[in-house]
Design a protein around this motif. Structure first.
Motif, PDB file in Angstrom:
ATOM      1  N   ILE A  13       0.805  -1.318   0.151  1.00  0.00           N
ATOM      2  CA  ILE A  13      -0.003  -0.194  -0.047  1.00  0.00           C
ATOM      3  C   ILE A  13       0.800   1.164  -0.055  1.00  0.00           C
ATOM      4  CG2 ILE A  13      -1.783   1.255   1.420  1.00  0.00           C
ATOM      5  CD1 ILE A  13      -2.904  -1.504   0.242  1.00  0.00           C
ATOM      6  N   TYR A  67     -10.098   1.080   2.773  1.00  0.00           N
ATOM      7  CA  TYR A  67      -9.592   0.437   1.649  1.00  0.00           C
ATOM      8  C   TYR A  67      -8.772  -0.937   1.941  1.00  0.00           C
ATOM      9  CZ  TYR A  67      -7.381   0.174  -2.949  1.00  0.00           C
ATOM     10  OH  TYR A  67      -7.002  -0.228  -4.170  1.00  0.00           O
ATOM     11  N   HIS A  83      -0.791  -0.878  -4.380  1.00  0.00           N
ATOM     12  CA  HIS A  83      -2.112   0.190  -4.350  1.00  0.00           C
ATOM     13  C   HIS A  83      -1.522   1.272  -4.093  1.00  0.00           C
ATOM     14  CE1 HIS A  83      -4.848  -3.475  -4.399  1.00  0.00           C
ATOM     15  NE2 HIS A  83      -4.111  -3.792  -4.030  1.00  0.00           N
ATOM     16  N   LEU A  85      -2.873   4.947  -2.985  1.00  0.00           N
ATOM     17  CA  LEU A  85      -3.990   5.544  -2.484  1.00  0.00           C
ATOM     18  C   LEU A  85      -3.926   6.946  -2.366  1.00  0.00           C
ATOM     19  CD1 LEU A  85      -4.895   2.898   0.435  1.00  0.00           C
ATOM     20  CD2 LEU A  85      -5.579   2.895  -1.909  1.00  0.00           C
ATOM     21  N   VAL A 148      -4.950   6.537 -10.755  1.00  0.00           N
ATOM     22  CA  VAL A 148      -5.452   5.699  -9.623  1.00  0.00           C
ATOM     23  C   VAL A 148      -6.695   4.959 -10.033  1.00  0.00           C
ATOM     24  CG1 VAL A 148      -4.269   6.692  -7.869  1.00  0.00           C
ATOM     25  CG2 VAL A 148      -6.504   7.588  -8.323  1.00  0.00           C
ATOM     26  N   ARG A 150      -7.443   2.229 -11.422  1.00  0.00           N
ATOM     27  CA  ARG A 150      -7.538   0.942 -11.208  1.00  0.00           C
ATOM     28  C   ARG A 150      -7.899   0.822  -9.935  1.00  0.00           C
ATOM     29  NH1 ARG A 150      -4.470  -3.032  -8.671  1.00  0.00           N
ATOM     30  NH2 ARG A 150      -2.662  -1.580  -8.413  1.00  0.00           N
ATOM     31  N   GLU A 151      -7.151   1.555  -8.870  1.00  0.00           N
ATOM     32  CA  GLU A 151      -7.642   1.524  -7.186  1.00  0.00           C
ATOM     33  C   GLU A 151      -9.033   1.999  -7.117  1.00  0.00           C
ATOM     34  OE1 GLU A 151      -5.005   2.467  -8.779  1.00  0.00           O
ATOM     35  OE2 GLU A 151      -3.170   1.865  -7.460  1.00  0.00           O
ATOM     36  N   TRP A 154     -11.655  -0.670  -8.288  1.00  0.00           N
ATOM     37  CA  TRP A 154     -11.779  -1.722  -7.319  1.00  0.00           C
ATOM     38  C   TRP A 154     -12.380  -1.290  -6.111  1.00  0.00           C
ATOM     39  CZ3 TRP A 154     -10.286  -2.743  -2.392  1.00  0.00           C
ATOM     40  CH2 TRP A 154     -10.259  -4.388  -1.663  1.00  0.00           C
TER      41      TRP A 154
END
Length: 181
Positions: A13, A67, A83, A85, A148, A150-151, A154
């Motif tokens: 992360i 998350y 990831h 964030l 971001v 993709r994040e 998700w």
């Protein structure tokens, strides 16, 4: 690397600069946002480094917690995953500093100074101390934005969303001001 060799999943992360939110507005004084708040409160930043394209990417502590909690509960993570964030709604640094000043009820920074000038000034430790500059903090100021998507996809599938950034900044500033005062 060892996790991958043992065929165990590894998740990394990378949070941006973490700010508080409505539920947990407190931030450590030593954090990046705590240092920005101290500078604004002391009136040490009438000019903010960078252009309207420069920002310090932000993310609320609540978003990070939700998350990560969703990641822990997820069964679909296998292999190596990273990831990033951050809140894609993070405005430029001057706008952030103005919201923080409003939350602290102090005078807001009124302009910008080129980042290259600030980097040059930071080379002189005595001058950097006078203007309240931590040379290491300049690395957090970036031009542009990060992908971001993709994040975000998700997180949305998990029901995780960013709180209102301006409101989170105001809550963080107010809580910091109460703790400092």
């Amino acid at each position: 690397e060892e996790s991958l060799q043992l065929n165990r999943p590894l998740t990394v992360i990378h949070p941006a600069t973490v700010i508080g939110d409505e539920d947990a507005p407190e931030v450590p004084a030593t954090s990046a946002i705590g240092q920005l708040l101290a500078q604004v409160a002391a009136g040490q930043m009438p000019l903010v480094p960078g252009s309207r394209h420069h920002r310090v990417p932000l993310v609320s502590v609540g978003y990070v917690a939700r998350y990560v909690g969703a990641l822990i509960e997820s069964k679909d993570e296998q292999g190596f995953h990273e990831h990033l964030l951050l809140d894609p709604a993070t405005p430029d640094l001057l706008s952030v500093m103005r919201v923080l000043a409003h939350g602290l009820q102090v005078r807001a920074p009124w302009g910008r100074v080129p980042l290259s000038w600030v980097r040059a000034m930071s080379a002189w430790p005595a001058l950097a101390r006078v203007i309240g500059l931590e040379p290491e903090s300049l690395g957090f100021i970036v031009r542009g934005s990060f992908d971001v998507s993709r994040e975000a996809v998700w997180a949305q599938a998990q029901g995780v969303s960013h709180p209102d950034l301006d409101q989170s900044l105001r809550h963080t500033a107010a809580a910091w001001g109460q703790a400092a005062g």
